[in-house]
Design an enzyme around this catalytic site. Sequence first.
Site, PDB file in Angstrom:
ATOM      1  N   ILE A 111       0.870  -1.175   0.000  1.00 28.15           N
ATOM      2  CA  ILE A 111       0.000   0.000   0.000  1.00 28.15           C
ATOM      3  C   ILE A 111       0.911   1.231   0.000  1.00 28.15           C
ATOM      4  O   ILE A 111       2.029   1.174   0.506  1.00 28.15           O
ATOM      5  CB  ILE A 111      -0.943  -0.020   1.218  1.00 28.15           C
ATOM      6  CG1 ILE A 111      -1.981   1.110   1.157  1.00 28.15           C
ATOM      7  CG2 ILE A 111      -0.185   0.000   2.514  1.00 28.15           C
ATOM      8  CD1 ILE A 111      -3.043   1.018   2.237  1.00 28.15           C
ATOM      9  N   ALA A 112       0.439   2.317  -0.580  1.00 26.25           N
ATOM     10  CA  ALA A 112       1.302   3.491  -0.779  1.00 26.25           C
ATOM     11  C   ALA A 112       1.877   4.023   0.538  1.00 26.25           C
ATOM     12  O   ALA A 112       3.029   4.459   0.579  1.00 26.25           O
ATOM     13  CB  ALA A 112       0.521   4.581  -1.501  1.00 26.25           C
ATOM     14  N   CYS A 164      11.877   4.909  -7.963  1.00 30.29           N
ATOM     15  CA  CYS A 164      10.741   5.378  -7.167  1.00 30.29           C
ATOM     16  C   CYS A 164      10.653   6.900  -7.234  1.00 30.29           C
ATOM     17  O   CYS A 164      11.668   7.595  -7.092  1.00 30.29           O
ATOM     18  CB  CYS A 164      10.896   4.928  -5.716  1.00 30.29           C
ATOM     19  SG  CYS A 164       9.488   5.356  -4.682  1.00 30.29           S
ATOM     20  N   THR A 166       8.475   8.693  -5.254  1.00 33.96           N
ATOM     21  CA  THR A 166       7.763   9.166  -4.062  1.00 33.96           C
ATOM     22  C   THR A 166       8.351  10.451  -3.505  1.00 33.96           C
ATOM     23  O   THR A 166       7.625  11.394  -3.177  1.00 33.96           O
ATOM     24  CB  THR A 166       7.762   8.085  -2.965  1.00 33.96           C
ATOM     25  OG1 THR A 166       7.085   6.930  -3.458  1.00 33.96           O
ATOM     26  CG2 THR A 166       7.053   8.579  -1.713  1.00 33.96           C
ATOM     27  N   ASP A 195      14.381  -2.127   2.271  1.00 32.00           N
ATOM     28  CA  ASP A 195      13.792  -2.062   0.941  1.00 32.00           C
ATOM     29  C   ASP A 195      14.104  -0.738   0.260  1.00 32.00           C
ATOM     30  O   ASP A 195      13.615   0.309   0.665  1.00 32.00           O
ATOM     31  CB  ASP A 195      12.269  -2.250   1.061  1.00 32.00           C
ATOM     32  CG  ASP A 195      11.578  -2.314  -0.293  1.00 32.00           C
ATOM     33  OD1 ASP A 195      12.269  -2.433  -1.307  1.00 32.00           O
ATOM     34  OD2 ASP A 195      10.341  -2.241  -0.314  1.00 32.00           O
ATOM     35  N   GLY A 196      14.934  -0.796  -0.783  1.00 34.74           N
ATOM     36  CA  GLY A 196      15.136   0.390  -1.594  1.00 34.74           C
ATOM     37  C   GLY A 196      16.465   1.081  -1.381  1.00 34.74           C
ATOM     38  O   GLY A 196      17.087   0.976  -0.329  1.00 34.74           O
ATOM     39  N   GLY A 197      16.895   1.781  -2.408  1.00 33.30           N
ATOM     40  CA  GLY A 197      18.097   2.600  -2.322  1.00 33.30           C
ATOM     41  C   GLY A 197      19.383   1.907  -2.705  1.00 33.30           C
ATOM     42  O   GLY A 197      20.442   2.520  -2.743  1.00 33.30           O
TER      43      GLY A 197
END
Length: 210
Positions: A111-112, A164, A166, A195-197
């Site tokens: 979910i966002a 991403c 965001t 998660d991410g980067g």
Amino acid sequence: MKALSFDDISIVPQYSNLSSRSEVNLSTNLFDYNMRLPILSSCMDTVTGIEMQKALVAAGVLGIHHRFCNTETLLEATKYGPVAVSPSIGIDIIKQTYDGRSKPPIFCLDIAHGDSRICYDYAKEISHWGHIISANICTADAAKRYLDIGVNTLRVGVGGGSVCSTRVVAGIGIPNITAIMDIRNACPEATILADGGLRSSGDILKDLAC
């Protein structure tokens, strides 16, 4: 506040008594799954489908299947690892994925905004049917809210992905090193999925160290 990203830190080398890198053991467990390496693929529809999940399982790791598929495919995906779900999927499909199987499925909330009431309510509702990985969060307060409802496997990172948008579109997020360390310090009992980067293999080691 000051916050750190991967480029802001390095691992300090220290004495080693290993004679070969083959002696290093990075195996771990995620709920009922044994993993040769602590790596999962993202639950994006351009990253992880059924074939990717099968290949990752063969390599001793796991992938999180995306949620943008039909019910039949989603049910099949639970055989190979975690599946991404959101409140829009509803509860009936979640019940079908359980279906009395010996190894409960793993549901990764997708979910966002993971630190939201709708997400917490949905997590509590589906917890009877499988294991839960939180939606993406980046603060210790959000982590504590998940732990309060019995979810202690946390996906940490908001806006850090290489594709991403965001942080550009919404202007929100915390660099992932700081997010990981803040949540680790506040919730030492939690399992953290960073998660991410990531932009290099060295970033994975920094993740593990933190």
